[in-house]
Design an enzyme around this catalytic site. Sequence first.
Site, mmCIF file in Angstrom:
data_model
loop_
_atom_site.group_PDB
_atom_site.id
_atom_site.type_symbol
_atom_site.label_atom_id
_atom_site.label_comp_id
_atom_site.label_asym_id
_atom_site.label_seq_id
_atom_site.Cartn_x
_atom_site.Cartn_y
_atom_site.Cartn_z
ATOM 1 N N PRO A 101 -15.312 18.909 35.722
ATOM 2 C CA PRO A 101 -14.384 17.939 34.957
ATOM 3 C C PRO A 101 -14.898 17.634 33.492
ATOM 4 C CG PRO A 101 -15.213 16.807 36.917
ATOM 5 C CD PRO A 101 -15.905 17.921 36.684
ATOM 6 N N CYS A 102 -13.416 18.024 32.703
ATOM 7 C CA CYS A 102 -13.717 18.344 31.178
ATOM 8 C C CYS A 102 -13.888 16.902 30.369
ATOM 9 C CB CYS A 102 -12.863 19.170 30.876
ATOM 10 S SG CYS A 102 -10.984 18.539 30.783
#
Length: 372
Positions: free
Chosen positions: A123-124
């Site tokens: 997850p960025c």
Amino acid sequence: MVIAAKVSPGASATEQIVGQLPLSLDKNAYLRRLDAFTPKLLETPKWTLISLFCGGGGLDLGLGLAGFRTVVANDLAPVFVETVVANLPHAHGYSEDALSLTGAQLLKRGDIESVDLVAAGPPCQAFSILGRRGALDDARGKLTLKYFELVAELRPKAFVFENVPGLLTVNGGEDWKRLLDFAHTSTGYKVVWARLNAASFGIPQYRERVLIVGLRDEVPFEFPTGPTGPGGAELVAEGHLATPSAWALEYMHGLPNHKIREHGERVRNRYAALRPGDRDAIDHTDRINPSIPSGTVLVGSSEGGGRPHIHPYQDRVITVREAARLQSFPDWYTFHGTGTAQYRQIGNAVPPLLAYEIGRKIGESFQPKVSS
């Protein structure tokens, strides 16, 4: 001129979709290239792949087209896993929290004893300029560290890690240095990285990603610099690396995931006043400039859902399929879940044709050329 494809009796669900897609003798070079990446390219894999945080499967698809068979696709969101398993043969879905996973569990799920490649786009939001920049102290940042711990346990020939370019500057760049050091020291792999833009590979979207490739053995590796494979040479020869976004929006009738959103009159009037490249002041969406690659297809925050662009010629946001086209997903690749879930799968994805180029280079490192 548009002609219909033929569907053989007993065809799979994906083959039936392919058979129903329009075939055209006068499509532009970009769409001809997308059409050339058929499911048949997935049928003769050379290597195995475990995919973590798979999302809608952009990495899986691109790497699959380059010869890597996804044996396990993991994501916490079941509908994301459903999309990948529905499109990619031999993929076993595993919707579990990555923090609880072990390498042994992943191998057992894939019914394999070892794996050639482990790929992930954690997850960025912990790193992205669109979210909080808490980085590695954020719980989502810890997922990144968990990924490298799994790589150390699985010992694949190579690993791929992708994320947003904002990762390079979080906390003054200190977190990036920490991450590279952890990737190397925790795995013992040779680690190389690059910042790549999808538009440089003939994809009609300006989208930068940071990619780390780790190699277990001392083998040569170079990041790709342009499009190869089906249709790549044609784009280069015709000078179409900066592919116009309008090319992605042609021949849309009858495609899957192409449900047009109905806007109210007030929204339509706002959109009608926007020129190509302008941003709507209310919902902060951009109107596509059809003559150049689009801006980055965004996923939005966890509270706000997807943020699709505004169509260049029609006073509406683009559909899921139009967003997928800008991301270089072939038309036979379908997305599951609600409309919001579909937009999020696309907005989070690595463009498949960018992943394809990375996969080709990794495959070449597995088969070094012999000097004559």
